[in-house]
Write an enzyme that holds these catalytic residues in place. Structure first.
Site, PDB file in Angstrom:
ATOM      1  N   LYS A   1       0.849  -1.193   0.000  1.00 20.43           N
ATOM      2  CA  LYS A   1       0.000   0.000   0.000  1.00 20.43           C
ATOM      3  C   LYS A   1       0.888   1.247   0.000  1.00 20.43           C
ATOM      4  O   LYS A   1       1.887   1.296   0.745  1.00 20.43           O
ATOM      5  CB  LYS A   1      -0.896  -0.016   1.233  1.00 20.43           C
ATOM      6  CG  LYS A   1      -1.923   1.112   1.276  1.00 20.43           C
ATOM      7  CD  LYS A   1      -2.785   1.003   2.534  1.00 20.43           C
ATOM      8  CE  LYS A   1      -3.860   2.062   2.570  1.00 20.43           C
ATOM      9  NZ  LYS A   1      -4.670   2.011   3.808  1.00 20.43           N
TER      10      LYS A   1
ATOM     11  N   SER B   1      -9.573   2.032   2.940  1.00 19.13           N
ATOM     12  CA  SER B   1      -8.708   2.730   2.022  1.00 19.13           C
ATOM     13  C   SER B   1      -7.693   1.832   1.289  1.00 19.13           C
ATOM     14  O   SER B   1      -7.128   2.262   0.287  1.00 19.13           O
ATOM     15  CB  SER B   1      -7.948   3.827   2.773  1.00 19.13           C
ATOM     16  OG  SER B   1      -7.088   3.271   3.736  1.00 19.13           O
TER      17      SER B   1
ATOM     18  N   SER C   1      -9.736  -0.163   7.180  1.00 22.37           N
ATOM     19  CA  SER C   1      -9.126  -0.027   5.848  1.00 22.37           C
ATOM     20  C   SER C   1      -8.442  -1.270   5.294  1.00 22.37           C
ATOM     21  O   SER C   1      -8.105  -1.306   4.118  1.00 22.37           O
ATOM     22  CB  SER C   1      -8.123   1.127   5.846  1.00 22.37           C
ATOM     23  OG  SER C   1      -8.801   2.351   5.775  1.00 22.37           O
TER      24      SER C   1
END
Lengths: 490, 95
Positions: A82, A157, A181
């Site tokens: 990420k 996210s 997330s």
């Protein structure tokens, strides 16, 4: 194994083949990179592909594997990270214009740990800007699409990481979780996602959003892989003063398909009235399966403060964010707008043009909640509610080995559906954020489909009970085949 | 709780966040709506509840003050939007 299908492998499958020298890391890495080229146009999970570095590292891993007596479980296996986790020499953007050209001079601790295992970093994944959002639509670059239905969001996210794992663009990925997330996108994409206990994984090198809530964790194709990644990334780190000096177990030891006698509770407050019927039905079937496997189920657990968690979270997280994001002033790194006549105006304009709408909204909320006259009513009140929520979980875990809930109240929603209504977007985190407030661990596992759209089950445990969560998740996974399904259109 | 146009401007000033007129209007509505949803917290009795900032049972984490290598000047300056004479270049802060 045909070399053009290697991207579909799990970590443990790839490891076995590498160990037996039936495939090379280079074959595996090339297969994954080819897959990315083929489908990335549709999914848009990645912000940066580090092809040259990856191929070079794969060659190095191959010569290590050739000579080594025992190889580490992640050696030679490609991963996506990420884009909120600092990677030395590889652009780390947080999917923000603010950090569009930021190249970290150091690695996050988790990256050092993965590299020590000779993992192959193939690139960085898309996310909601600075990890603020639940759909990956708040990326400053482009939205990511759900591989199960390209018109829908992958969650957020960590939407890029989850979509990439679901679409076999990587063998596994890392995400971060502040209010859901990792788990919510894992649920939306039918993959496994674990948010560890706060303090279990070092946050050094994780770009800060809300420091008392953030944790890094694995997003994987199955539960065994999740345990293997946890083995690699967990542990104390002197560079993160909130990291806990607690011994790290071998998380694969508890991967046994037996949950007989475990007491599992279903908190009523998570089965919301406006929850989609399909989600509720799939969840109830999953709990029945746990019962069938020998767990004792208590359907009547009550955690009455749950309904206050959302409000407390959306005061605490933006408050911490408003302080953390004060560092983006356009001086030392990041976007800088210098046309203004004085330094204050320069800072204001840097932040006006460098941040997107959701980030601004949260900075505003947090600044307000911390400002003179409102601190007691909002921030302090939220911290007290936080104490009550934690207390309630503590009491529940005196009686139960774990609690189970749906991961999200809905199946993946359509792109654009909630973008203009922030409150609707926030409500999507209602089942996941109480876990961050209490700092406890939780895992999301694939638990069914409604019209080919994934549904996740969340398993929550007391601090440092990741082994128990993995055991329940593993037993459930072995008794179902949801994790074997692949997105049809790709 | 309704956030007025002036209040939004004031908060943006505190956060050193430039906002367009359009943003101010939009945030005034959106933030008011969000704050309304926070009203629910008034119903929680928090008398005699100590605030919780942090969930881990650690306090005052100390370590040895060991000397170790840091980053080179070039590495640290490599991301600087503007630099001069091996320093970060900023605008004048004094009149």
């Amino acid at each position: 194994m045909p070399t053009d299908k290697l991207h579909q492998l799990t970590i443990h499958e790839a490891h076995m083949l590498l160990k037996q020298r039936r495939i090379s890391s280079l074959d595996l890495t090339k297969s994954v990179l080819k897959r990315i080229v083929e489908i990335e146009e549709k999914v848009q999970a990645c912000v940066t592909i580090a092809e040259d570095v990856a191929l070079k590292e794969a060659e190095k891993a191959d010569s290590y594997i050739k000579t080594a007596h025992e190889i580490t479980p992640l050696a030679g296996i490609p991963t996506l990270i990420k884009d909120v986790i600092c990677t030395k020499g590889i652009r780390t953007t947080c999917s923000s214009k603010m950090l569009e050209n930021f190249i970290p001079p150091y690695d996050a601790t988790v990256m050092e740990k993965l590299k020590a295992q000779r993992a192959i970093i193939i690139g960085k994944t898309n996310m909601d800007e600075f990890a603020m959002g639940s759909s990956t639509e708040h990326s400053a670059f482009f939205p990511t699409h759900n591989p199960w239905d390209l018109r829908r969001v992958p969650g957020g996210s960590s939407g890029g990481s989850a979509a990439a794992v679901a679409a076999d663009e990587t063998i596994y990925a890392l995400g971060s979780d502040t209010g859901g997330s990792i788990r919510q996108p894992a649920g939306f994409c039918s993959v496994v996602g674990l948010k560890p206990t706060y303090g279990r994984v070092s946050r050094f090198g994780l770009v800060a959003f809300a420091s008392s809530l953030d944790q890094i964790g694995p997003i994987t194709k199955d539960v065994t892989d999740c345990a293997l990644v946890m083995n690699a990334i967990a542990g104390h780190d002197s560079r993160d003063s909130t990291s806990v000096p607690h011994p790290v177990p071998d998380y694969t030891q508890q991967l046994i398909p037996d949950i007989k006698g475990l007491r599992i509770g279903v908190p009523q407050e998570y089965l919301l009235e406006d929850m989609q019927d399909e989600v509720k039905a799939a969840f109830e079937a999953a709990v029945d399966k746990l019962h069938e496997l020998g767990a004792e189920i208590d359907w009547g657990v009550s955690l009455p403060h749950t309904k206050y968690a959302l409000a407390a979270y959306y005061i605490l997280a933006p408050s911490e964010a408003s302080a953390n994001l004060a560092r983006y002033d356009g001086v030392k790194y990041g976007f800088s707008e210098r046309d203004a006549s004085n330094v204050i105006e320069t800072t204001e304009r840097t932040r006006q043009f460098g941040f997107g709408a959701e980030v601004k909204r949260r900075i505003m909320l947090g600044t307000y909640a911390l400002s003179a006259g409102y601190y007691d009513a909002y921030y302090l009140k939220a911290q007290k509610v936080r104490a009550l929520i934690k207390q309630e979980f503590d009491q529940a875990f005196e009686k139960y080995s774990a609690l189970v809930t749906p991961t999200s109240p809905t199946v993946p929603f359509k792109l654009g559906e909630k973008l203009e209504d922030p409150m609707q977007m926030y409500l999507n985190d209602v089942c996941t954020l109480p876990v961050n407030i209490a700092g406890i661990p939780a895992i999301s596992v694939p638990a069914g489909f409604a019209d080919n759209l994934p549904i996740g089950m969340q398993i929550i445990g007391k601090p440092f009970s990741e082994e128990t969560l993995l055991r329940i998740a593993f037993a459930y996974e072995q008794a179902t085949d949801w994790h074997n399904r692949k997105p049809p259109l790709l | 709780m309704k956030l007025s146009y002036e209040q939004v401007k004031h908060i943006a000033w505190l956060a050193r966040l430039g906002l367009s007129e359009e943003d101010v209007e939009k945030f005034s509505l959106q933030l008011s709506n969000i704050l309304e949803n926070f009203e629910i917290l008034k119903h929680v009795n928090t008398d005699n509840v100590a605030p919780l900032a942090h969930i881990i049972p650690l306090q005052n984490v100390f370590r040895e003050d060991n000397v170790a290598d840091s980053y080179s000047q070039a590495e640290i300056l490599s991301n600087a939007p503007k630099q001069a004479e091996k320093c970060f270049k900023v605008q004048a802060i004094l009149e």
